[in-house]
Design a protein around this motif. Structure first.
Motif: not given
Ligand code: ADP
Ligand code: MN
Length: 177
Positions: A44-50, A67-69
């Motif tokens: 998710l961090v990679k896909e959404k640039n978090l 951003l992740v939270c």
């Protein structure tokens, strides 16, 4: 709706542990058995640039915890998630009904991480992290002790047993009214 006023569609489980302990393998099997949603935080961090860029020293993305939270809040409120991540101290405590820490014998883990291509300090830092039970300590410091459980993940049999017992737990889970 206000927090807590709506029944969750299922429990939220955090599956954590040192890289290589089997989080993604175990979570995938558990998601299949329970129909819970599998959230691989690293993907998710990679896909959404978090993240705040690549850390050359640590050889990984510098995750942006806020951003992740923010990204996960609505899903977590809805319930029925398995969150798969090698860290646990920055998620809100209220999100989780169960926190599972996978643990692997360090010689077994060494081979797994070498096979994954880890070398040098990236390899030794992760082995040290496992030897010193960093994730278990972090989980115990971040969540009520009665929802934290450590499970051995050395063999395929361990995965089968862990998935079966967690599936049972999900089956007997009832939302607090
Ligand atoms: P993580 O998500 O914690 O980094 P993975 O689930 O990706 O770990 O597992 C890393 C590697 O180790 C994979 O090749 C997987 O098949 C293997 N593995 C993980 N757990 C076990 C286990 N309990 N027994 C045997 N192999 C395992
Ligand atoms: Mn993984």
């Amino acid at each position: 709706a206000q927090n807590g006023s709506v029944r969750k569609r299922g429990p939220n489980i955090l599956l954590t542990g040192t890289p290589g302990t089997g989080k993604t393998t175990t979570s995938s099997a558990l998601a299949e058995a329970t129909q819970l949603r599998h959230i691989i935080v690293g993907d998710l961090v990679k896909e959404k640039n978090l993240h705040d860029g690549w850390d050359d020293q640590l050889d990984c993305y510098l995750i942006n915890e806020d951003l992740v939270c923010d990204e996960l809040e609505d899903l977590m409120e809805e319930g029925g998630n398995i969150v798969d991540y090698h860290g646990c101290d920055f998620f809100p405590e209220r999100w989780f009904d169960r926190v599972v820490v996978l643990q692997t014998d360090n010689t077994v883990l060494y081979d797994r991480l070498s096979r994954r291509g880890y070398t040098g300090s990236k390899l030794s830092n992760n082995i040290e992290c496992e030897i010193f039970q960093v994730l278990l300590q972090e989980a115990k410091e971040s969540y009520p002790e009665d929802i934290v459980v450590a499970l051995k993940s050395d063999t395929i049999e361990d995965i089968t047993r862990n998935v079966a017992s967690l599936t049972d737990w999900v089956g007997s889970w009832h939302p607090a009214s």
